[in-house]
Design an enzyme around this catalytic site. Structure first.
Site, mmCIF file in Angstrom:
data_model
loop_
_atom_site.group_PDB
_atom_site.id
_atom_site.type_symbol
_atom_site.label_atom_id
_atom_site.label_comp_id
_atom_site.label_asym_id
_atom_site.label_seq_id
_atom_site.Cartn_x
_atom_site.Cartn_y
_atom_site.Cartn_z
ATOM 1 C CG LEU B 209 -8.276 -11.407 -0.877
ATOM 2 C CD1 LEU B 209 -9.722 -11.638 -0.428
ATOM 3 C CD2 LEU B 209 -8.188 -11.467 -2.392
ATOM 4 C CD GLU B 210 -2.739 -3.808 0.241
ATOM 5 O OE1 GLU B 210 -1.833 -4.608 0.550
ATOM 6 O OE2 GLU B 210 -2.528 -2.710 -0.272
ATOM 7 N N PRO B 382 3.070 -4.904 -5.492
ATOM 8 C CG PRO B 382 2.322 -7.068 -4.971
ATOM 9 C CD PRO B 382 2.901 -6.240 -6.079
ATOM 10 C CG HIS B 408 7.870 -10.086 -8.034
ATOM 11 N ND1 HIS B 408 9.095 -9.937 -7.429
ATOM 12 C CD2 HIS B 408 7.241 -11.095 -7.385
ATOM 13 C CE1 HIS B 408 9.200 -10.835 -6.454
ATOM 14 N NE2 HIS B 408 8.107 -11.545 -6.401
ATOM 15 N N GLY B 411 10.470 -7.860 -1.989
ATOM 16 C CA GLY B 411 11.629 -8.728 -1.762
ATOM 17 C C GLY B 411 11.905 -8.834 -0.274
#
Lengths: 136, 485
Positions: B209-210, B382, B408, B411
């Site tokens: 969570l951020e 993110p 996404h 990496g």
């Protein structure tokens, strides 16, 4: 004799397990799996579960064996450290697994393991050695 | 692991081709979106071999694609996209991954950094307390006997009916948080046993969570349509997936498909790519089960978002309405979907596998929420916990080139073991704190594994997707509070 060795993989983690028989290598792979999850020297071995898995070949058996143990941990919070394999063929494995229910006051969980994968999975019947990469 | 030495042809500054002549059995070329600078890391490991292996899958069309956050996975590379014809193609559970519908949702707020920062410690404590996270944690949702089946079919709608969230959250969730064609009969007892106690839990590893602050807005009008109005605005990110239910479902079907491949005479270079024809019972059963797991994951993020809203409004001492807290969007980045795309000038239904890749549909596409029809589908990328995250939108170019997909995340560049050898969790925590990022984590070791140094710079990743045109940068955020499982 060394039971297992970790392999570095960028996103995930894996191991090579050794044995004087293939069954022992399977047991050591399971030991390696739980060493990834927790410090096994803090785990007592008083609780047990019978485990029986089957597959079409030894590679499938390794995949199913490790994933079944991950399933038991996920559902029952059981950390295993001893694996008495009582029956072992290319297609069937029966074992009694010994360990202890996770107790946050005594056990530290290091890494969650989602699953064993088939990627680079190897069963070396001559060297009694197996290799597996886990999705973590 | 040895470096990859296969053939890689430069197409332009952001595109690299692996010709299908590389290995007999490749049905299409590989196409990798990356900059020259990123290739150095990519070539150190075997992820491009995995791109080539995916090109063996029956019915694959276009290219075996890799997004710029590509890294070495198992079977498919992470950051892999592959589309198969419905008529003679296959579905591969390894092309979705074990964490089915792992994804990201972002909530906007009406507040700015100056209002939230004084209470950030209290806020991260509340989030850590109210959202079960970490290994061995138990969820607080108690399902009635058989109720798991409702979760698997209704997805987010189940959560909203139970009071977790607002009805309009459904409109801003991919698939409405409820993928049709989900039959719980295809999900094993073992998967349900794992899923029941874990519903409403964050998990561990890279899930988080951020609390973040918008620090750049590249596209003002587009950002405004998403409810992002100003620099300094606080947003809340949630990243998690389908927990043990998804992991078990993937494993169950990979095992089934290993057997099915013999039946259908499919041979592949890596058993982790195990697949079955889309029109076979095995293929259809997997898709049905996968949709159940996807619905579980949306429910999971929906319930967590509810506690995030509650925590935020409690700590800030205002109602949820006053605080804003609207869901901008929820995207999945591990999924297989049946979609219409143009192949050789003809519209065709395809099964698009996205393994560590996000759908990026353009403005006007019928599958995106009406409120975003003008701007295109929001995409969330993110970064690692110490650096930026990005908000983008999908583009027409993505439809033409990447089956409506983009990257996404950042990496990884360092393995977990290497990160732990080189970094200490406490030092990582102190470093984050010194940069104004408050962190709550279940384990310090886990913190070292997830440190910034273990990841590529997400900025370079999104720049490639932006410059290649497969998505467009809208805004950037930086973290001020992070909760790690």
């Amino acid at each position: 004799m060394k039971r297992f060795q970790l392999i570095d993989h960028t996103a995930d983690t894996g191991l090579i397990a050794y044995g004087s028989s293939l069954a022992e290598a399977f047991a050591n792979a399971a030991y390696g799996l739980f060493s990834i999850i927790t410090e096994l020297n803090k785990v007592r071995g008083g609780e047990s579960r019978p485990v029986a898995v089957s597959a079409e070949d030894a590679e499938g058996l390794l995949f199913n064996w490790l994933n079944h143990l991950i399933y038991i941990f996920d559902v029952e919070y059981l950390l295993f450290k001893r694996f008495d394999i009582t029956e072992f063929t290319e297609h069937n494995l029966k074992a009694t697994c010994w360990g202890e229910t996770y107790n946050p006051s005594r056990h530290q969980l290091k890494l969650g393991v989602k699953s064993a994968t088939y990627y680079m999975l190897k069963v070396d019947r001559e060297k009694n050695q197996v290799q597996v990469i886990f999705d973590v | 692991m040895s470096p990859w030495t296969g053939p890689l042809e430069k197409v332009d500054d952001y595109r690299w081709r692996i010709p299908k002549s590389y290995k007999p059995g490749m049905r299409v070329d590989g196409l990798v979106f990356a900059s020259q600078g990123m290739l150095n890391d990519i070539l150190k490991e075997q992820s491009l071999e995995q791109v080539a292996n995916v090109a063996f899958l029956p019915g694959i069309v276009g290219y075996s694609l890799a997004m710029p956050d590509i890294h070495w996975g198992y079977g498919f590379p992470i950051g892999g996209v592959a589309a198969m014809r419905m008529s003679d193609g296959v579905v591969s559970p390894g092309g979705v991954g074990f964490d089915i519908n792992c994804g990201v949702r972002v909530l906007r707020t009406n507040l700015v950094e100056a209002e939230v920062r004084p209470k950030i410690r209290e806020l991260t404590d509340a989030l850590y307390r109210n959202v079960p996270s970490g290994l061995g944690s138990k969820g607080k949702i108690r399902l009635r006997h058989g109720e798991i089946d409702e979760v698997l079919t209704k997805g987010s709608r189940w959560a909203i009916e139970k009071g977790y969230g607002r009805p309009d959250d459904l409109e801003t969730t991919e698939e409405g948080g409820e993928m049709a064609g989900a039959d719980p009969a295809c999900v094993s007892r073992k998967a349900k046993e794992r899923g029941i106690p874990q519903l409403g839990t964050l998990g561990s590893g890279n899930h988080f969570l951020e609390v973040a602050v918008i620090d750049q807005i590249q596209e003002k009008a587009i950002a405004k349509d998403m409810g992002i109005d100003q620099i300094g605005q606080v947003v809340l990110l949630i990243h998690t997936g389908s927990r043990g239910l998804g992991h078990q479902t993937a494993g169950d079907y990979i095992e089934q498909m290993v057997a099915a491949m013999k039946k259908y005479n499919i041979e592949l270079p890596d058993r982790q790519l195990a697949c079955a024809p889309l029109d076979s019972r095995e293929g259809q059963d997997y898709l049905t089960a996968m949709r159940c797991a996807a619905n579980y994951a949306w429910t999971n993020r929906q319930c967590i978002a509810h506690w995030v809203r509650e925590s935020f409004s409690q700590v800030m001492g205002m109602s949820q309405e006053e605080a804003g807290l609207e869901l901008i969007y929820d995207v999945t980045h591990n999924i297989a979907k049946i979609e219409e795309h143009e192949v050789d000038g003809k519209k065709e239904m395809l099964c698009v596998h996205r393994k560590g890749a996000t759908r990026a549909f353009p403005a006007g596409h019928p599958d995106i929420p009406r409120k975003y029809a003008r701007i295109g589908q929001p995409v969330f990328i993110p970064g690692d916990m110490g650096r930026f995250s990005y908000i983008l939108v999908g583009t027409e170019q993505a439809m033409k080139e990447s089956f409506g997909s983009t990257c996404h995340g950042a990496g990884r560049v360092k393995s977990r073991a290497a990160a732990k050898r080189e970094l200490r969790g406490e030092a990582v925590r102190q470093d984050l704190e010194s940069r104004g990022i408050t962190i709550r984590a279940g384990s310090l070791k886990g913190l070292a594994e997830e440190a910034s140094q273990a990841y590529k710079d997400v900025g370079t990743v999104v720049n490639v997707t932006h410059n290649a045109g497969i998505s467009r940068i809208v805004a950037r955020s930086r973290p001020i509070g992070v909760i790690k499982g």
